[in-house]
Structures are given as C-alpha cells and as structure tokens.
Design an enzyme around this catalytic site. Structure first.
Site, PDB file in Angstrom:
ATOM      1  N   MET A  48       1.645  63.240  84.839  1.00  0.00           N
ATOM      2  CA  MET A  48       2.481  62.243  85.519  1.00  0.00           C
ATOM      3  C   MET A  48       2.253  60.893  84.846  1.00  0.00           C
ATOM      4  O   MET A  48       1.112  60.421  84.733  1.00  0.00           O
ATOM      5  CB  MET A  48       2.112  62.149  87.008  1.00  0.00           C
ATOM      6  CG  MET A  48       2.518  63.356  87.842  1.00  0.00           C
ATOM      7  SD  MET A  48       4.273  63.765  87.776  1.00  0.00           S
ATOM      8  CE  MET A  48       5.054  62.251  88.371  1.00  0.00           C
ATOM      9  N   HIS A 108       9.066  71.072  90.653  1.00  0.00           N
ATOM     10  CA  HIS A 108       7.840  70.262  90.708  1.00  0.00           C
ATOM     11  C   HIS A 108       7.506  70.031  92.179  1.00  0.00           C
ATOM     12  O   HIS A 108       8.189  69.285  92.865  1.00  0.00           O
ATOM     13  CB  HIS A 108       8.123  68.941  89.962  1.00  0.00           C
ATOM     14  CG  HIS A 108       7.020  67.937  90.031  1.00  0.00           C
ATOM     15  ND1 HIS A 108       7.202  66.622  89.642  1.00  0.00           N
ATOM     16  CD2 HIS A 108       5.717  68.034  90.414  1.00  0.00           C
ATOM     17  CE1 HIS A 108       6.070  65.959  89.795  1.00  0.00           C
ATOM     18  NE2 HIS A 108       5.154  66.785  90.270  1.00  0.00           N
ATOM     19  N   HIS A 125      14.960  69.626  86.191  1.00  0.00           N
ATOM     20  CA  HIS A 125      13.723  69.380  86.920  1.00  0.00           C
ATOM     21  C   HIS A 125      14.075  69.032  88.364  1.00  0.00           C
ATOM     22  O   HIS A 125      14.893  68.150  88.612  1.00  0.00           O
ATOM     23  CB  HIS A 125      13.006  68.221  86.226  1.00  0.00           C
ATOM     24  CG  HIS A 125      11.684  67.853  86.784  1.00  0.00           C
ATOM     25  ND1 HIS A 125      10.515  68.507  86.443  1.00  0.00           N
ATOM     26  CD2 HIS A 125      11.322  66.862  87.652  1.00  0.00           C
ATOM     27  CE1 HIS A 125       9.499  67.943  87.066  1.00  0.00           C
ATOM     28  NE2 HIS A 125       9.957  66.941  87.811  1.00  0.00           N
ATOM     29  N   MET A 142       9.441  67.059  97.649  1.00  0.00           N
ATOM     30  CA  MET A 142       8.464  66.122  98.234  1.00  0.00           C
ATOM     31  C   MET A 142       8.381  66.336  99.741  1.00  0.00           C
ATOM     32  O   MET A 142       9.416  66.564 100.386  1.00  0.00           O
ATOM     33  CB  MET A 142       8.897  64.684  97.956  1.00  0.00           C
ATOM     34  CG  MET A 142       9.128  64.392  96.485  1.00  0.00           C
ATOM     35  SD  MET A 142       9.459  62.646  96.243  1.00  0.00           S
ATOM     36  CE  MET A 142      10.012  62.638  94.538  1.00  0.00           C
TER      37      MET A 142
HETATM   38  C1  DX5 Z   1       8.581  61.236  90.450  1.00  0.00           C
HETATM   39  C2  DX5 Z   1       9.267  62.500  90.009  1.00  0.00           C
HETATM   40  C3  DX5 Z   1      10.057  62.359  88.785  1.00  0.00           C
HETATM   41  C4  DX5 Z   1      11.159  61.337  88.829  1.00  0.00           C
HETATM   42  C5  DX5 Z   1      11.313  60.783  87.439  1.00  0.00           C
HETATM   43  O1  DX5 Z   1       7.606  61.554  91.365  1.00  0.00           O
HETATM   44  O2  DX5 Z   1       8.319  63.521  89.775  1.00  0.00           O
HETATM   45  O3  DX5 Z   1      10.557  63.621  88.328  1.00  0.00           O
HETATM   46  O4  DX5 Z   1      12.387  61.846  89.273  1.00  0.00           O
HETATM   47  O5  DX5 Z   1      12.255  59.771  87.465  1.00  0.00           O
HETATM   48  P1  DX5 Z   1      12.259  58.596  86.404  1.00  0.00           P
HETATM   49  O6  DX5 Z   1      12.544  59.203  85.070  1.00  0.00           O
HETATM   50  O7  DX5 Z   1      13.352  57.733  86.915  1.00  0.00           O
HETATM   51  O8  DX5 Z   1      10.913  57.923  86.440  1.00  0.00           O
HETATM   52 ZN    ZN Z   2       8.953  65.401  88.834  1.00  0.00          ZN
END
Ligand code: DX5
Ligand code: ZN
Length: 223
Positions: free
Chosen positions: A137, A66, A33, A37
């Site tokens: 989410m 993502h 994944h 951002m």
């Molecule tokens: C947060 C991301 C996630 C994040 C998850 O916005 O979309 O993919 O990396 O990390 P953990 O598992 O540490 O919450």
């Molecule tokens: Zn993510």
C-alpha cells in the site's frame, strides 16, 4: 518485464459503471481492482458481494479483490463464488494468515497479502513462498485520491530484492496515489502490478488516461 495496469473501480462513476467497464475492456485492460471495505478495519465502506457478482456477470476481465476487512477468512468462499479471480487480505487484519492464504489457493484462485505503509515487509518472511501477490500500500488504505507516500519506494525495492534473491514467484503490486508522474519510479523500483484509481477515472477521460500510462512504457511490456 510484464506490466499490468489494474484500474481501481472505487474511482469509477457508479451511475455509469457498466459504461466504464466497457471503456476499460476497449482499452485492453485485463484485470480490474475491486476494493472491499468494512467500516471497521478501514473507516470507509465500499463494494460488497452483490456488486462483485453483478460486475462478474458483465465482464470477462479478471476481478482482483482487495479485502480491507477484519475477519476476512469468514468470507473467502463467498467472494470466490461471486467471481473473484484473486483475493488479497491484509496482514494487519488476518490472525491466521498462513491458513487463510492456503484456503484461498485451495479454491483455485490467486492469493495476495497487503501491507499497510508502516508494516515491515519481513513480516511475510515465512509466507513469501505461498503467495501469488504482495500488495504494497502506497497510501493508508481506505480512500482513493490520496497522495503517494514516497518512502514506500524503499519498501518496493526491499521486496524486489527478497523476491530476486530467493526466486519467489509472487507479483509486486502497488496501490494508492499512482499517477503519470510517479508510475515510472514505482516500476523502476520493482512493481509490476499497478493499481490506479483517480489517475484513470478522474475527469472521465478514461481511455486517454490509460493511453497516457501505456505510452510511458514500451507496448511489449504491457500485459
Ligand atoms: C485505497 C484503495 C485503492 C484506491 C486507489 O484504500 O485500496 O485501490 O482506490 O485509488 P487512487 O489511485 O486514487 O489512490
Ligand atoms: Zn485497493
């Protein structure tokens, strides 16, 4: 039930990214994944085109991208050319969701829609039949290492009920705050694609952490 453990590279050690990718491959991981951002839709910056191209050059694992960015539709082709096997856009950041999903699929890859914790699952009612993946989410997007929002279990169940009732083909993916304590409950609620960042990479015991997640489930479930 086929369960996919989908490590989020955001939590990897970027100075040792290739080594971490090899450990994931050795641990039988099939998909990684990648969080993109833009410092706009979310208040953080992460992974761009160059990084995705570089990762794609060194691994055959699927790249699950993502997009936590505004105007995602402008960049779909570029992400596909960079090696994305799946692109997920946010419902809250995408004005022409139907068109964008169709665009992603027309390029031959999987399309997903992500929902922030406060977004109603019914917002996807008219596009459920189009998507390959619904990403629920389980934290506010933007940062790894946050605490799982437990009310999201209800949203996972609501999504699974809609999926089963209408025989939709989409996967239910969860992302944020998943650890060895709560993974069983999200899977019981109906999630099958589990994104895990800090739960896999923190402390550097990647293989051991993955095996701990695998050991919770019957190996025949894991894809
Ligand atoms: C947060 C991301 C996630 C994040 C998850 O916005 O979309 O993919 O990396 O990390 P953990 O598992 O540490 O919450
Ligand atoms: Zn993510």
């Amino acid at each position: 039930m086929a369960l996919l453990i989908n490590p989020s590279l955001l939590a990897a050690d970027f100075c040792n990214l290739e080594r971490h990718i090899r450990i994931l491959e050795e641990s039988n991981i099939k998909s990684i994944h990648i969080d993109v951002m833009d410092g706009n839709f979310v208040s953080n910056l992460a992974f761009g085109i160059g990084e995705i191209k570089a990762i794609n050059r060194i691994t055959n694992m699927k790249l699950d991208v993502h997009l936590m960015i505004n105007n995602a539709e402008r960049y779909i082709e570029t992400f596909v050319e960079s090696g994305a096997d799946s692109i997920t856009v946010h419902e809250e950041a995408c004005t022409h969701l139907y068109k964008t999903i169709q665009h992603i699929k027309s390029l031959g890859i999987e399309a997903g829609i992500a929902l922030n914790p406060s977004t109603n699952i019914n917002n996807l009612r008219y596009v459920f039949n189009l998507v390959n993946k619904v990403l629920i989410m389980t934290v506010e997007p933007g940062f790894g290492g946050q605490q799982f929002i437990s009310s999201m279990k209800e949203k996972i169940v609501d999504t699974r009920v809609i999926k089963d009732k209408n025989k939709y083909g989409f996967e239910i993916q969860v992302d944020g705050g998943i650890n060895s304590e709560n993974i069983r409950s999200v899977v019981n609620c109906g999630a099958t694609n589990i994104v895990i960042g800090s739960g896999i990479f923190d402390g550097g015991h990647i293989k051991e952490n993955i095996n701990k997640f695998y050991s919770i489930f019957d190996s025949s479930c894991i894809v």
